[in-house]
Scaffold this active site. Structure first.
Site, short mmCIF file in Angstrom:
data_model
loop_
_atom_site.label_atom_id
_atom_site.label_comp_id
_atom_site.label_asym_id
_atom_site.label_seq_id
_atom_site.Cartn_x
_atom_site.Cartn_y
_atom_site.Cartn_z
N ASP A 274 1.06 -1.47 -0.06
CA ASP A 274 0.00 -0.14 -0.09
C ASP A 274 0.80 1.36 -0.06
O ASP A 274 1.80 1.45 0.75
CB ASP A 274 -0.91 -0.29 1.32
CG ASP A 274 -2.04 0.96 1.47
OD1 ASP A 274 -2.27 1.47 0.51
OD2 ASP A 274 -2.46 1.10 2.48
N GLY B 198 -7.83 8.27 7.03
CA GLY B 198 -7.99 8.87 8.41
C GLY B 198 -9.43 8.41 8.83
O GLY B 198 -10.32 8.44 8.22
N ASP C 251 -8.86 0.81 6.32
CA ASP C 251 -7.93 0.80 7.39
C ASP C 251 -8.45 1.27 8.70
O ASP C 251 -8.49 0.48 9.65
CB ASP C 251 -6.60 1.15 6.97
CG ASP C 251 -5.30 0.94 7.89
OD1 ASP C 251 -5.60 0.35 8.92
OD2 ASP C 251 -4.33 1.53 7.85
N SER C 252 -8.94 2.40 8.77
CA SER C 252 -9.33 3.13 9.89
C SER C 252 -10.34 2.33 10.61
O SER C 252 -10.48 2.27 11.72
CB SER C 252 -9.69 4.72 9.68
OG SER C 252 -8.47 5.04 9.00
N SER D 183 -12.77 4.39 4.51
CA SER D 183 -13.52 3.85 5.78
C SER D 183 -14.76 4.71 6.29
O SER D 183 -14.69 6.04 5.62
CB SER D 183 -12.50 4.16 6.94
OG SER D 183 -11.57 3.06 7.18
P1 13P Z 1 -8.92 4.79 5.49
O1 13P Z 1 -7.93 5.62 6.29
O2 13P Z 1 -10.05 5.41 5.05
O3 13P Z 1 -9.29 3.34 6.25
O4 13P Z 1 -8.33 4.42 4.28
C1 13P Z 1 -7.26 3.30 4.28
C2 13P Z 1 -6.52 3.27 2.81
O5 13P Z 1 -6.95 4.15 1.71
C3 13P Z 1 -5.11 2.66 2.75
O6 13P Z 1 -4.67 2.67 1.57
O1 G3H Z 2 -3.31 4.68 3.55
C1 G3H Z 2 -2.72 4.55 4.67
C2 G3H Z 2 -2.91 3.61 5.63
O2 G3H Z 2 -4.11 3.73 6.28
C3 G3H Z 2 -1.67 3.07 6.27
O3 G3H Z 2 -1.54 3.67 7.39
O4 G3H Z 2 1.07 3.97 7.35
O5 G3H Z 2 -0.20 4.19 9.46
O6 G3H Z 2 0.12 2.16 8.70
P1 G3H Z 2 -0.21 3.44 8.27
ZN ZN Z 3 -4.49 4.83 1.03
#
Ligand code: 13P
Ligand code: G3H
Ligand code: ZN
Length: 330
Positions: free
Chosen positions: A93, A190, A277-278, A235
């Site tokens: 990612d 986020g 992720d969030s 998210s």
């Molecule tokens: P969120 O912070 O909305 O979960 O997005 C995650 C993301 O785009 C990871 O690449």
């Molecule tokens: O897009 C970003 C993801 O939410 C990953 O975040 O670098 O804190 O693991 P992180």
């Molecule tokens: Zn992202």
């Protein structure tokens, strides 16, 4: 050099082609530890969903690339043991350079993102093309990005983000050879995507943020018919988790995320990968805060990580079944 094929993983090519045709999106869930990985696999096996296990640079720093690779291998074996061999991708990612992408490709990743979105357009093309040339030698698929998503800080939203320009996408895709394209249509990273004052309230008093720019998405689809599109920053920031976290000693702001109905609508289009992720972080933290407050004498991590894993699994199942529509497509 480790090939992802020896780990039981797949690249995104076939997965995306099916998702675009089928009107659903593949979940791309970030993971950093064993409980998150287990929850993702349990949920995706139970809903028979393909899945992208997503590793950020932060995750690599936290968990180590060798450990993460072996966790992904373990994930394929775990799915098999649970009774259903779902397709699993190990994806980098937000790769920041050719070197980072190469290291992941050499270490068993089946898909990488090269995020050149903050670079000048020609530089973005240059680095993305270089990654594609290397990745395709090993049948690894590549995600590029055009347009800039807003950052995590509320104040930078307007300043630094800009929408993808539909007029650039054909040129970018044909010059770079990318397999999928991340776009910016109003999502952001986020848990603080929209402040209450940026939203309106519906009849039930629920805060509704400004809608995603589906008009831009449609323009992009017109330019690149059937081409796999990716949404980052997707998210929904479930308010029940924010409430639990704050009830049990947390101090999160009252901000909101992308409404699930809008993600469902996007998933029906050429959007075939949705990054989350969030929401996983919120689900885990809510369960842990609640458990530890209610059980102050407990100090065995399994006792609070177990309920956190259960909550995560429940949330991922809901995403697959009700939001992304990926259930029963493995
Ligand atoms: P969120 O912070 O909305 O979960 O997005 C995650 C993301 O785009 C990871 O690449
Ligand atoms: O897009 C970003 C993801 O939410 C990953 O975040 O670098 O804190 O693991 P992180
Ligand atoms: Zn992202």
């Amino acid at each position: 050099m480790t090939s992802y094929k020896d780990l039981g993983l797949v690249n995104t090519r076939e997965m995306f082609a099916k998702a675009v045709k089928g009107g659903y999106a593949i979940p791309a869930y970030n993971f950093n530890n064993m409980e998150q990985m287990q929850a993702i696999i349990m949920a995706c096996v139970e809903t028979k969903s393909p899945v992208i296990l997503q590793v950020s640079r932060g995750a690599r720093d936290y968990a180590n690339i060798n450990i993460l690779r072996n966790m992904a291998k373990g994930a394929t074996e775990y799915a098999h043991e649970l009774g259903y061999d779902i397709p699993i991708v190990l994806h980098l990612d937000h790769g920041d350079s050719f070197e980072t992408c190469k290291e992941c490709i050499d270490n068993g990743f089946s898909s990488v993102m090269i995020d050149g979105s903050s670079l000048p357009y020609e530089k973005n093309i240059e680095v993305t093309k270089k990654v594609v040339e290397y990745a395709h030698k090993y049948d690894v698929t590549v995600e590029g990005e055009l347009g800039v998503l807003a950052g995590i800080e509320d104040d930078v939203v307007a300043e630094h983000s800009h929408y993808t320009q539909p007029s650039e996408v054909v040129d970018f895709v044909s010059k770079t050879g990318v397999d999928s394209l991340a776009i910016s249509i109003g999502t952001s990273h986020g848990a603080n995507k929209f402040k209450p004052e940026q939203c309106t309230r519906n009849a039930d008093g629920i805060l509704i943020p400004p809608p995603l720019r589906f008009d831009i998405l449609k323009e992009i689809e017109k330019e690149l018919p059937g081409f796999p599109i990716v949404l980052h920053g997707s998210s929904s920031v479930p308010q029940e988790y924010v409430k639990i976290i704050n009830e049990y000693g947390g101090k999160l702001k009252d901000n909101v995320g992308i409404p699930e109905e809008q993600l469902r609508e996007a998933a029906k289009s050429a959007v075939c990968k949705i990054n989350i992720d969030s929401d996983g972080r919120l689900a885990m933290t809510a369960a842990i805060r609640k458990y530890l407050t209610e059980n102050p004498g407990v100090f065995d991590p399994r006792k609070y990580l177990g309920p956190a894993r259960d909550e995560l699994k429940k949330m991922y199942m809901h995403k697959n079944l009700d939001v992304l529509g990926s259930a029963n497509h493995a």
